[in-house]
Design a protein around this motif. Structure first.
Motif, PDB file in Angstrom:
ATOM      1  N   ALA A   1      41.651  34.927  46.390  1.00  0.00           N
ATOM      2  CA  ALA A   1      41.367  35.359  45.014  1.00  0.00           C
ATOM      3  C   ALA A   1      40.876  36.804  44.999  1.00  0.00           C
ATOM      4  O   ALA A   1      41.317  37.600  44.163  1.00  0.00           O
ATOM      5  CB  ALA A   1      40.337  34.430  44.370  1.00  0.00           C
ATOM      6  N   ALA A   2      39.983  37.157  45.920  1.00  0.00           N
ATOM      7  CA  ALA A   2      39.467  38.529  45.966  1.00  0.00           C
ATOM      8  C   ALA A   2      40.593  39.516  46.238  1.00  0.00           C
ATOM      9  O   ALA A   2      40.668  40.582  45.614  1.00  0.00           O
ATOM     10  CB  ALA A   2      38.376  38.649  47.030  1.00  0.00           C
ATOM     11  N   HIS A   3      41.491  39.163  47.146  1.00  0.00           N
ATOM     12  CA  HIS A   3      42.620  40.043  47.448  1.00  0.00           C
ATOM     13  C   HIS A   3      43.523  40.197  46.217  1.00  0.00           C
ATOM     14  O   HIS A   3      43.927  41.314  45.880  1.00  0.00           O
ATOM     15  CB  HIS A   3      43.409  39.496  48.634  1.00  0.00           C
ATOM     16  N   ALA A   4      43.838  39.104  45.557  1.00  0.00           N
ATOM     17  CA  ALA A   4      44.700  39.157  44.369  1.00  0.00           C
ATOM     18  C   ALA A   4      44.048  39.985  43.256  1.00  0.00           C
ATOM     19  O   ALA A   4      44.720  40.777  42.587  1.00  0.00           O
ATOM     20  CB  ALA A   4      45.015  37.745  43.871  1.00  0.00           C
ATOM     21  N   VAL A   5      42.740  39.819  43.063  1.00  0.00           N
ATOM     22  CA  VAL A   5      42.025  40.586  42.042  1.00  0.00           C
ATOM     23  C   VAL A   5      42.065  42.062  42.391  1.00  0.00           C
ATOM     24  O   VAL A   5      42.351  42.914  41.534  1.00  0.00           O
ATOM     25  CB  VAL A   5      40.564  40.086  41.893  1.00  0.00           C
ATOM     26  N   GLU A   6      41.804  42.399  43.656  1.00  0.00           N
ATOM     27  CA  GLU A   6      41.805  43.800  44.072  1.00  0.00           C
ATOM     28  C   GLU A   6      43.172  44.443  43.845  1.00  0.00           C
ATOM     29  O   GLU A   6      43.269  45.534  43.283  1.00  0.00           O
ATOM     30  CB  GLU A   6      41.417  43.922  45.547  1.00  0.00           C
ATOM     31  N   VAL A   7      44.234  43.753  44.236  1.00  0.00           N
ATOM     32  CA  VAL A   7      45.585  44.301  44.069  1.00  0.00           C
ATOM     33  C   VAL A   7      45.899  44.501  42.586  1.00  0.00           C
ATOM     34  O   VAL A   7      46.371  45.566  42.177  1.00  0.00           O
ATOM     35  CB  VAL A   7      46.633  43.386  44.738  1.00  0.00           C
ATOM     36  N   ASN A   8      45.630  43.501  41.772  1.00  0.00           N
ATOM     37  CA  ASN A   8      45.944  43.590  40.343  1.00  0.00           C
ATOM     38  C   ASN A   8      45.091  44.621  39.613  1.00  0.00           C
ATOM     39  O   ASN A   8      45.607  45.374  38.791  1.00  0.00           O
ATOM     40  CB  ASN A   8      45.792  42.220  39.676  1.00  0.00           C
ATOM     41  N   ALA A   9      43.814  44.646  39.894  1.00  0.00           N
ATOM     42  CA  ALA A   9      42.919  45.559  39.174  1.00  0.00           C
ATOM     43  C   ALA A   9      43.147  47.016  39.566  1.00  0.00           C
ATOM     44  O   ALA A   9      42.825  47.912  38.793  1.00  0.00           O
ATOM     45  CB  ALA A   9      41.463  45.167  39.426  1.00  0.00           C
ATOM     46  N   ASN A  10      43.707  47.237  40.747  1.00  0.00           N
ATOM     47  CA  ASN A  10      43.868  48.610  41.236  1.00  0.00           C
ATOM     48  C   ASN A  10      45.312  49.093  41.248  1.00  0.00           C
ATOM     49  O   ASN A  10      45.583  50.205  41.708  1.00  0.00           O
ATOM     50  CB  ASN A  10      43.266  48.722  42.636  1.00  0.00           C
ATOM     51  N   ARG A  11      46.203  48.320  40.726  1.00  0.00           N
ATOM     52  CA  ARG A  11      47.630  48.669  40.729  1.00  0.00           C
ATOM     53  C   ARG A  11      47.891  50.022  40.066  1.00  0.00           C
ATOM     54  O   ARG A  11      48.721  50.800  40.504  1.00  0.00           O
ATOM     55  CB  ARG A  11      48.418  47.559  40.036  1.00  0.00           C
ATOM     56  N   HIS A  12      47.182  50.331  39.014  1.00  0.00           N
ATOM     57  CA  HIS A  12      47.383  51.562  38.244  1.00  0.00           C
ATOM     58  C   HIS A  12      46.988  52.817  39.009  1.00  0.00           C
ATOM     59  O   HIS A  12      47.382  53.920  38.630  1.00  0.00           O
ATOM     60  CB  HIS A  12      46.585  51.499  36.936  1.00  0.00           C
ATOM     61  N   LEU A  13      46.226  52.692  40.085  1.00  0.00           N
ATOM     62  CA  LEU A  13      45.743  53.876  40.800  1.00  0.00           C
ATOM     63  C   LEU A  13      46.879  54.704  41.394  1.00  0.00           C
ATOM     64  O   LEU A  13      46.782  55.928  41.477  1.00  0.00           O
ATOM     65  CB  LEU A  13      44.758  53.475  41.903  1.00  0.00           C
ATOM     66  N   SER A  14      47.967  54.049  41.764  1.00  0.00           N
ATOM     67  CA  SER A  14      49.099  54.792  42.337  1.00  0.00           C
ATOM     68  C   SER A  14      49.708  55.748  41.306  1.00  0.00           C
ATOM     69  O   SER A  14      50.295  56.763  41.679  1.00  0.00           O
ATOM     70  CB  SER A  14      50.157  53.841  42.894  1.00  0.00           C
ATOM     71  N   ASP A  15      49.561  55.440  40.025  1.00  0.00           N
ATOM     72  CA  ASP A  15      50.050  56.349  38.974  1.00  0.00           C
ATOM     73  C   ASP A  15      49.329  57.699  39.034  1.00  0.00           C
ATOM     74  O   ASP A  15      49.828  58.697  38.513  1.00  0.00           O
ATOM     75  CB  ASP A  15      49.835  55.750  37.579  1.00  0.00           C
TER      76      ASP A  15
END
Length: 169
Positions: A24-38
């Motif tokens: 769950a922590a990994h999934a939350v981290e990936v989803n919450a930070n996806r926009h950073l690559s923009d």
């Protein structure tokens, strides 16, 4: 999915909870930070910018503690942020051995633009939970975090404890 570990029921329950928490922590981290690559930012770079934005200038050791990274790993992160003109390093006036890291105007502008979208992403991730569930999750994870941080540290001279800790080799 229940695990097949042959240990006691308490062992299996702890292992099951650990696996679910980690996933769950990994999934939350990936989803919450996806926009950073923009914005061409890594999670660590964002963490540094956010910490400096909220707390002001910090030493590299303080930054490492705040964003849960090693100071060795953080050196490259800060080097890249400095190269991009987002942070600067200055010697501490009271202790010249310490380098303080602070935001530049460009860094402050960038984090000011990125942070609202970041918060929105976090709200979206946690929208699957009711306010009561979110409060319960916060309380339980705080309790777990405090219990683990209060646990006695492993003896660094004990070879068995060194093998058990990630990154200890």
């Amino acid at each position: 999915m229940p695990n097949r570990y042959a240990g006691s029921p308490d062992d299996r329950a702890a292992l099951d909870a650990y696996v679910k928490l980690w996933r769950a922590a990994h999934a939350v981290e990936v989803n919450a930070n996806r926009h950073l690559s923009d914005h061409n930012l890594t999670i660590s770079q964002f963490g540094v910018l956010e910490a400096l934005y909220h707390l002001g200038p910090l030493s590299q050791r303080q930054l490492a503690d705040k964003i849960l990274r090693s100071s060795g790993n953080l050196t490259m992160v800060i080097d890249n942020l400095e190269r991009d003109g987002l942070v600067r390093r200055d010697r501490d006036e009271l202790d010249r051995r310490i380098m303080r890291v602070s935001l530049t105007d460009a860094g402050r502008d960038l984090i000011g633009r990125v942070l609202p979208r970041h918060v929105q992403g976090i709200r979206e991730v946690f929208s699957a939970m009711s306010p009561d569930e979110l409060a319960q999750l916060s309380a339980l994870t705080r309790k777990l975090g405090l219990a683990v941080s209060d646990a006695p540290a492993a003896d660094p001279t004990d070879r068995r404890s060194r093998r058990a800790r990630p990154g200890s080799r």
